[in-house]
Write a protein that holds these residues in place. Structure first.
Motif, PDB file in Angstrom:
ATOM      1  N   ASN A 111     -22.481  90.834  48.405  1.00 11.36           N
ATOM      2  CA  ASN A 111     -22.388  91.576  47.968  1.00 11.36           C
ATOM      3  C   ASN A 111     -23.601  92.129  47.555  1.00 11.36           C
ATOM      4  O   ASN A 111     -23.347  93.861  48.398  1.00 11.36           O
ATOM      5  CB  ASN A 111     -21.710  91.030  46.921  1.00 11.36           C
ATOM      6  CG  ASN A 111     -20.335  90.200  46.930  1.00 11.36           C
ATOM      7  OD1 ASN A 111     -19.462  89.904  47.919  1.00 11.36           O
ATOM      8  ND2 ASN A 111     -19.696  89.656  45.547  1.00 11.36           N
ATOM      9  N   ALA A 112     -24.515  92.512  47.767  1.00 12.32           N
ATOM     10  CA  ALA A 112     -25.464  93.131  47.924  1.00 12.32           C
ATOM     11  C   ALA A 112     -26.204  93.632  48.527  1.00 12.32           C
ATOM     12  O   ALA A 112     -25.859  95.241  49.001  1.00 12.32           O
ATOM     13  CB  ALA A 112     -26.364  92.504  46.911  1.00 12.32           C
ATOM     14  N   VAL A 113     -25.582  93.746  50.006  1.00  9.66           N
ATOM     15  CA  VAL A 113     -25.498  94.376  51.341  1.00  9.66           C
ATOM     16  C   VAL A 113     -24.692  95.040  51.372  1.00  9.66           C
ATOM     17  O   VAL A 113     -24.641  95.625  52.484  1.00  9.66           O
ATOM     18  CB  VAL A 113     -26.245  93.021  52.218  1.00  9.66           C
ATOM     19  CG1 VAL A 113     -25.943  93.552  53.759  1.00  9.66           C
ATOM     20  CG2 VAL A 113     -27.503  91.783  52.043  1.00  9.66           C
ATOM     21  N   ALA A 114     -23.938  93.900  51.656  1.00 12.36           N
ATOM     22  CA  ALA A 114     -22.264  95.358  51.308  1.00 12.36           C
ATOM     23  C   ALA A 114     -22.374  96.485  50.547  1.00 12.36           C
ATOM     24  O   ALA A 114     -21.803  97.772  51.366  1.00 12.36           O
ATOM     25  CB  ALA A 114     -21.199  94.234  51.458  1.00 12.36           C
ATOM     26  N   ALA A 115     -22.911  96.349  49.714  1.00 12.18           N
ATOM     27  CA  ALA A 115     -23.183  97.749  48.999  1.00 12.18           C
ATOM     28  C   ALA A 115     -23.835  98.266  49.410  1.00 12.18           C
ATOM     29  O   ALA A 115     -23.582  99.916  49.554  1.00 12.18           O
ATOM     30  CB  ALA A 115     -23.310  97.226  47.206  1.00 12.18           C
ATOM     31  N   ILE A 116     -24.806  98.111  50.237  1.00 14.96           N
ATOM     32  CA  ILE A 116     -25.735  99.413  50.689  1.00 14.96           C
ATOM     33  C   ILE A 116     -24.976  99.344  51.697  1.00 14.96           C
ATOM     34  O   ILE A 116     -25.657 100.862  51.931  1.00 14.96           O
ATOM     35  CB  ILE A 116     -27.439  98.638  51.245  1.00 14.96           C
ATOM     36  CG1 ILE A 116     -27.856  97.659  49.877  1.00 14.96           C
ATOM     37  CG2 ILE A 116     -28.160  99.582  51.698  1.00 14.96           C
ATOM     38  CD1 ILE A 116     -28.555  96.825  49.810  1.00 14.96           C
ATOM     39  N   LEU A 117     -24.660  99.446  52.534  1.00 15.88           N
ATOM     40  CA  LEU A 117     -23.902  98.808  53.798  1.00 15.88           C
ATOM     41  C   LEU A 117     -22.795 100.104  53.729  1.00 15.88           C
ATOM     42  O   LEU A 117     -21.936 100.835  54.153  1.00 15.88           O
ATOM     43  CB  LEU A 117     -22.898  97.662  54.612  1.00 15.88           C
ATOM     44  CG  LEU A 117     -24.395  96.687  55.380  1.00 15.88           C
ATOM     45  CD1 LEU A 117     -24.302  95.816  56.082  1.00 15.88           C
ATOM     46  CD2 LEU A 117     -25.550  97.946  56.278  1.00 15.88           C
TER      47      LEU A 117
END
Length: 252
Positions: A111-117
Motif C-alpha cells: 500500500n505504501a508503494v501504491a500511494a507513491i505510484l
C-alpha cells in the motif's frame, strides 16, 4: 604468527580483543582468507574461547568477518557504498548498472508503494526483481514497481516472463525522459524472502533504500532495494553507487 597477551584494560576484554583482531585483519589477512580455528586464536591472544567468540561475533556484526557453513570464519570483502543525496539521475538498467534482473511478474505493490505510484490499492503493476553481488556474495535485492502507464503496450509475446521480461520493462522505461529521483534510506529487518535471497537470517539488520523515479511530472517507477547492513555503508556525493575498497589488506 607470534603470541600476543592482552594486558589488563578498563574496557570489556572481548571489546579490546575485537580491536586487536581488527588490526590483525588489516595487516595479516586478505579478503576471503580463512581465520585459524578458535582454539588457536584463543591461545594466541591468551583469552578464553567464550571471550574470543564475543569478539568474533562483534566483528561479524560490523561486517569485518563472515561465517560460512562448511568453510569457517573468513575475512569479509570491503563494504559496498550506497550513495544518497546524489545529483546523478539514471534509470535502472542503464549503462554501467551492475544489478542483474532475475524475474518480472504482475503483482499488487504494498500500500505504501501504491500511494507513491498513485495507483489504486490492489492494482497490479510490473514488478521487476533484481539482485546485486559483490565478491561472489549477495549484497542486495531490489523490487522495482512499474505501473502499466509507464510502459504501455509492452508486447507479452516478445518477453513473456522471467529475466527476459524484466529486461524488456527496463528498456521501455529508459525510453522516458527522466526528470529526477528522490531517495530515502532507513534501517530495517530482513523479511523471510529477503533473508533467503541475501543469505541472512530473518530479522537480520538491512538498509532499505526507496527511490522514486519521476518522468512527465509524475512517478514513473518506485524501487525498494534491500541491502545487507553488514556489507554496505552510506556514502554522500554525486558518484552513484560504487564499491569502496577501504584499507589494503595483505596476506600473511
Amino acid at each position: 604468527m607470534g603470541t600476543t597477551q592482552l594486558e589488563t584494560v578498563p574496557e570489556p576484554k572481548y571489546w579490546h580483543l575485537k580491536t586487536v583482531l581488527s588490526e590483525a585483519l588489516d595487516s595479516e589477512f586478505s579478503v576471503g582468507e580463512i581465520l585459524p580455528n578458535e582454539r588457536d586464536l584463543a591461545a594466541r591472544f591468551g583469552v578464553a574461547r567464550a571471550t574470543l567468540r564475543q569478539a568474533l561475533e562483534q566483528l561479524e556484526l560490523e561486517g569485518r568477518l563472515q561465517r560460512r557453513r562448511g568453510v569457517g570464519t573468513t575475512v569479509a570483502p570491503p563494504r559496498m557504498g550506497v550513495a544518497v543525496g546524489t545529483e546523478q539521475h539514471v534509470w535502472p538498467g542503464a549503462a554501467g548498472d551492475t544489478w542483474q534482473p532475475t524475474d518480472c511478474t504482475m503483482t499488487a505493490p504494498p500500500n505504501a508503494v501504491a500511494a507513491i505510484l498513485e495507483t489504486a490499492v490492489g492494482e497490479q503493476v510490473h514488478t521487476v526483481r533484481r539482485s546485486r553481488v559483490s565478491q561472489g556474495q549477495p549484497v542486495a535485492a531490489e523490487l522495482l514497481y512499474v505501473p502499466e502507464s509507464s510502459v504501455p503496450g509492452l508486447p507479452a509475446v516478445d518477453a513473456p516472463s522471467g529475466a527476459a521480461r524484466a529486461r524488456a520493462v527496463l528498456r521501455r522505461l529508459q525510453g522516458l525522459s527522466l526528470e529526477g529521483q528522490e531517495r530515502a534510506v532507513e534501517l530495517g529487518s530482513a523479511r523471510a524472502e529477503d533473508a533467503k535471497e541475501l543469505d541472512r537470517l530473518p530479522g537480520a539488520p538491512v538498509l532499505v533504500v526507496t527511490t522514486r523515479f519521476i518522468a512527465e511530472a509524475r512517478t514513473a517507477a518506485v524501487s525498494v532495494a534491500t541491502y545487507r547492513a553488514d556489507t554496505c555503508r552510506l556514502t554522500f556525493g554525486d558518484s552513484g553507487v560504487e564499491i569502496h575498497h577501504g584499507p589494503e589488506r595483505h596476506a600473511s
